[in-house]
Scaffold this motif. Structure first.
Motif, PDB file in Angstrom:
ATOM      1  N   PRO A  93       0.816  -1.213   0.000  1.00  0.00           N
ATOM      2  CA  PRO A  93       0.000   0.000   0.000  1.00  0.00           C
ATOM      3  C   PRO A  93       0.846   1.258   0.000  1.00  0.00           C
ATOM      4  N   ALA A  94       0.209   2.364  -0.375  1.00  0.00           N
ATOM      5  CA  ALA A  94       0.913   3.640  -0.446  1.00  0.00           C
ATOM      6  C   ALA A  94       1.348   4.091   0.943  1.00  0.00           C
ATOM      7  N   VAL A  95       2.393   4.901   0.996  1.00  0.00           N
ATOM      8  CA  VAL A  95       2.864   5.438   2.267  1.00  0.00           C
ATOM      9  C   VAL A  95       1.786   6.341   2.865  1.00  0.00           C
ATOM     10  N   PRO A  96       1.407   6.131   4.126  1.00  0.00           N
ATOM     11  CA  PRO A  96       0.370   6.959   4.740  1.00  0.00           C
ATOM     12  C   PRO A  96       0.863   8.381   4.963  1.00  0.00           C
ATOM     13  N   VAL A  97      -0.071   9.289   5.124  1.00  0.00           N
ATOM     14  CA  VAL A  97       0.259  10.696   5.321  1.00  0.00           C
ATOM     15  C   VAL A  97       0.507  10.981   6.795  1.00  0.00           C
ATOM     16  N   GLY A  98       1.575  11.703   7.090  1.00  0.00           N
ATOM     17  CA  GLY A  98       1.853  12.127   8.452  1.00  0.00           C
ATOM     18  C   GLY A  98       1.322  13.527   8.691  1.00  0.00           C
ATOM     19  N   TYR A  99       1.268  13.949   9.958  1.00  0.00           N
ATOM     20  CA  TYR A  99       0.742  15.265  10.306  1.00  0.00           C
ATOM     21  C   TYR A  99       1.622  15.906  11.366  1.00  0.00           C
ATOM     22  N   ASP A 100       1.685  17.248  11.345  1.00  0.00           N
ATOM     23  CA  ASP A 100       2.426  17.949  12.377  1.00  0.00           C
ATOM     24  C   ASP A 100       1.527  18.191  13.583  1.00  0.00           C
ATOM     25  N   LEU A 101       2.054  18.885  14.590  1.00  0.00           N
ATOM     26  CA  LEU A 101       1.307  19.089  15.824  1.00  0.00           C
ATOM     27  C   LEU A 101       0.067  19.950  15.647  1.00  0.00           C
ATOM     28  N   LYS A 102       0.000  20.702  14.537  1.00  0.00           N
ATOM     29  CA  LYS A 102      -1.173  21.537  14.270  1.00  0.00           C
ATOM     30  C   LYS A 102      -2.187  20.839  13.376  1.00  0.00           C
ATOM     31  N   GLY A 103      -1.921  19.579  13.053  1.00  0.00           N
ATOM     32  CA  GLY A 103      -2.846  18.828  12.222  1.00  0.00           C
ATOM     33  C   GLY A 103      -2.656  19.019  10.736  1.00  0.00           C
ATOM     34  N   ASN A 104      -1.590  19.671  10.324  1.00  0.00           N
ATOM     35  CA  ASN A 104      -1.327  19.883   8.906  1.00  0.00           C
ATOM     36  C   ASN A 104      -0.619  18.670   8.314  1.00  0.00           C
ATOM     37  N   PRO A 105      -1.011  18.250   7.117  1.00  0.00           N
ATOM     38  CA  PRO A 105      -0.353  17.088   6.506  1.00  0.00           C
ATOM     39  C   PRO A 105       1.113  17.377   6.199  1.00  0.00           C
ATOM     40  N   VAL A 106       1.936  16.371   6.358  1.00  0.00           N
ATOM     41  CA  VAL A 106       3.370  16.491   6.105  1.00  0.00           C
ATOM     42  C   VAL A 106       3.731  15.584   4.931  1.00  0.00           C
ATOM     43  N   PRO A 107       4.116  16.159   3.798  1.00  0.00           N
ATOM     44  CA  PRO A 107       4.480  15.339   2.638  1.00  0.00           C
ATOM     45  C   PRO A 107       5.674  14.446   2.959  1.00  0.00           C
ATOM     46  N   VAL A 108       5.785  13.340   2.249  1.00  0.00           N
ATOM     47  CA  VAL A 108       6.915  12.435   2.409  1.00  0.00           C
ATOM     48  C   VAL A 108       8.209  13.174   2.082  1.00  0.00           C
ATOM     49  N   TYR A 109       9.240  12.935   2.863  1.00  0.00           N
ATOM     50  CA  TYR A 109      10.546  13.497   2.566  1.00  0.00           C
ATOM     51  C   TYR A 109      11.620  12.444   2.777  1.00  0.00           C
ATOM     52  N   ILE A 110      12.762  12.668   2.171  1.00  0.00           N
ATOM     53  CA  ILE A 110      13.875  11.731   2.268  1.00  0.00           C
ATOM     54  C   ILE A 110      15.144  12.497   2.643  1.00  0.00           C
ATOM     55  N   ASN A 184      10.603   6.817  12.173  1.00  0.00           N
ATOM     56  CA  ASN A 184       9.971   8.105  12.102  1.00  0.00           C
ATOM     57  C   ASN A 184      10.354   8.774  10.804  1.00  0.00           C
ATOM     58  N   PRO A 185      10.032   9.989  10.614  1.00  0.00           N
ATOM     59  CA  PRO A 185       8.773  10.613  10.912  1.00  0.00           C
ATOM     60  C   PRO A 185       8.021  10.783   9.619  1.00  0.00           C
ATOM     61  N   CYS A 186       7.315  11.831   9.463  1.00  0.00           N
ATOM     62  CA  CYS A 186       6.448  12.136   8.340  1.00  0.00           C
ATOM     63  C   CYS A 186       5.580  10.947   8.115  1.00  0.00           C
ATOM     64  N   SER A 187       5.545  10.392   6.945  1.00  0.00           N
ATOM     65  CA  SER A 187       4.558   9.368   6.706  1.00  0.00           C
ATOM     66  C   SER A 187       5.143   7.987   6.548  1.00  0.00           C
ATOM     67  N   HIS A 188       6.395   7.812   6.862  1.00  0.00           N
ATOM     68  CA  HIS A 188       6.944   6.476   6.711  1.00  0.00           C
ATOM     69  C   HIS A 188       7.777   6.099   7.917  1.00  0.00           C
ATOM     70  N   TYR A 189       8.119   4.818   8.003  1.00  0.00           N
ATOM     71  CA  TYR A 189       8.839   4.292   9.147  1.00  0.00           C
ATOM     72  C   TYR A 189      10.322   4.300   8.843  1.00  0.00           C
ATOM     73  N   ARG A 190      11.100   4.969   9.709  1.00  0.00           N
ATOM     74  CA  ARG A 190      12.527   4.980   9.486  1.00  0.00           C
ATOM     75  C   ARG A 190      13.258   4.910  10.801  1.00  0.00           C
ATOM     76  N   LYS A 191      14.467   4.378  10.727  1.00  0.00           N
ATOM     77  CA  LYS A 191      15.213   4.155  11.953  1.00  0.00           C
ATOM     78  C   LYS A 191      16.014   5.404  12.307  1.00  0.00           C
ATOM     79  N   GLY A 192      16.016   5.754  13.588  1.00  0.00           N
ATOM     80  CA  GLY A 192      16.849   6.836  14.052  1.00  0.00           C
ATOM     81  C   GLY A 192      16.104   8.133  14.289  1.00  0.00           C
ATOM     82  N   LYS A 193      16.706   9.129  14.773  1.00  0.00           N
ATOM     83  CA  LYS A 193      16.298  10.507  14.959  1.00  0.00           C
ATOM     84  C   LYS A 193      16.067  10.900  16.394  1.00  0.00           C
ATOM     85  N   THR A 194      15.664  12.155  16.557  1.00  0.00           N
ATOM     86  CA  THR A 194      15.402  12.696  17.875  1.00  0.00           C
ATOM     87  C   THR A 194      13.989  13.205  17.930  1.00  0.00           C
TER      88      THR A 194
END
Length: 227
Positions: A93-110, A184-194
Motif C-alpha cells: 500500500p501507499a505510504v500513509p500521510v503524516g501530520y504535524d502538531l497543528k494537524g497539517n499534513p506532512v508530505p513524504v521526505y527523504i 519516524n517521521p512524516c509518513s513512513h517508518y525509518r530508523k533513528g532521529k530525535t
C-alpha cells in the motif's frame, strides 16, 4: 560506530528533501557532518552520521549501491519483501500521510543518507526485523545473524549513557535488556532521529531474550512522552 561511541556528532536532522527533488550525494553530505567531536570510545553519544559512514563504507567495500546491498543481503533473507531503502511511488500500500502538531499534513521526505534514515517498511516487515534480533526466535529460513552475533548486539560497550539514561527512565524502561527502535517521521517508518521530527514517529520496543513477551509498536509525534 555501531555502538555510537566513535566520537562523531548526531548530524543534521533538518536536512530533508522531497523524493523527486535533486539531493546531495552521500559523500557531499558526509563531508560536512563527519567530524570528530570527542575521543573515540570515551562515551556513548547517539550518531546518525556514524551509521551513514557505514553506509559509505559498505558501498566502497562491496562496490554495490547501499539500497541494493541491503535488499539482497538483509531484507530479502529476512522475508521483508515490502521494505526498501529507495523511495518509490509504486509502494503498495501507499505510504500513509503524516501530520504535524497543528494537524497539517506532512508530505513524504527523504534524506541524502539511507543507513540511519532511509528505510520504508510496513508493520509486518518491522516485526520480522525485530524477530531477527531475538535469540531462539528467528525462522531458520529467514536468519541473517546467528545467536552469538545477536548476543553481541546487547553487550554493553560503555557503563554510562549520559542523557540517554534520562530518556529511558521517562519511557519507564528501568530493567534491561530491551531494544527500542524508532521509525519516524512524516509518513513512513525509518530508523533513528530525535524528538525534533515532524509527522509521525513509530517506536518498536522488544526484550530480545523474552520471546514470550509481545512486541510493542506505538505511534506518537515526539519520541519523549509528555509526562
Amino acid at each position: 560506530m555501531f555502538t555510537h561511541t566513535a566520537g562523531i556528532p548526531l548530524g543534521d536532522i533538518f536536512e530533508r528533501y522531497p523524493p523527486k527533488e535533486e539531493i546531495p550525494s552521500l559523500e557531499e553530505s558526509l563531508s560536512k557532518k563527519a567530524i570528530l567531536i570527542q575521543e573515540p570510545g570515551l562515551s556513548f553519544s547517539y550518531s546518525n552520521t556514524g551509521y551513514n559512514l557505514l553506509d559509505l563504507l559498505i558501498e566502497e567495500v562491496t562496490g554495490r549501491d547501499f539500497a541494493e546491498y541491503m535488499k539482497e543481503e538483509v531484507l530479502i533473507p529476512l522475508g521483508m519483501h515490502n521494505s526498501s531503502f529507495t523511495w518509490s511511488e509504486e509502494f503498495d500500500p501507499a505510504v500513509p500521510v503524516g501530520y504535524d502538531l497543528k494537524g497539517n499534513p506532512v508530505p513524504v521526505y527523504i534524506y541524502p543518507e539511507k543507513a540511519s534514515d532511509g528505510l520504508f517498511a510496513n508493520v509486518e516487515d518491522i516485526a520480522a526485523f525485530a524477530a531477527a534480533g531475538m535469540t531462539n526466535f528467528s525462522h531458520t529460513d529467514h536468519q541473517v545473524l546467528n545467536d552469538q552475533s545477536i548476543n553481541k548486539l546487547y553487550t554493553p560497550m560503555v557503563e554510562k549513557i549520559g542523557i540517554y539514561g534520562v530518556v529511558l527512565k521517562r519511557y519507564r524502561f528501568s530493567v534491561l535488556p530491551f531494544w527500542l527502535i524508532c521509525f519516524n517521521p512524516c509518513s513512513h517508518y525509518r530508523k533513528g532521529k530525535t524528538n525534533k521530527s515532524i509527522g509521525t514517529k513509530n517506536n518498536l520496543v522488544i526484550n530480545p531474550y523474552r520471546v514470550d513477551l509481545p512486541l510493542a509498536l506505538f505511534s506518537l509525534q515526539n519520541i519523549l512522552p509528555n509526562k
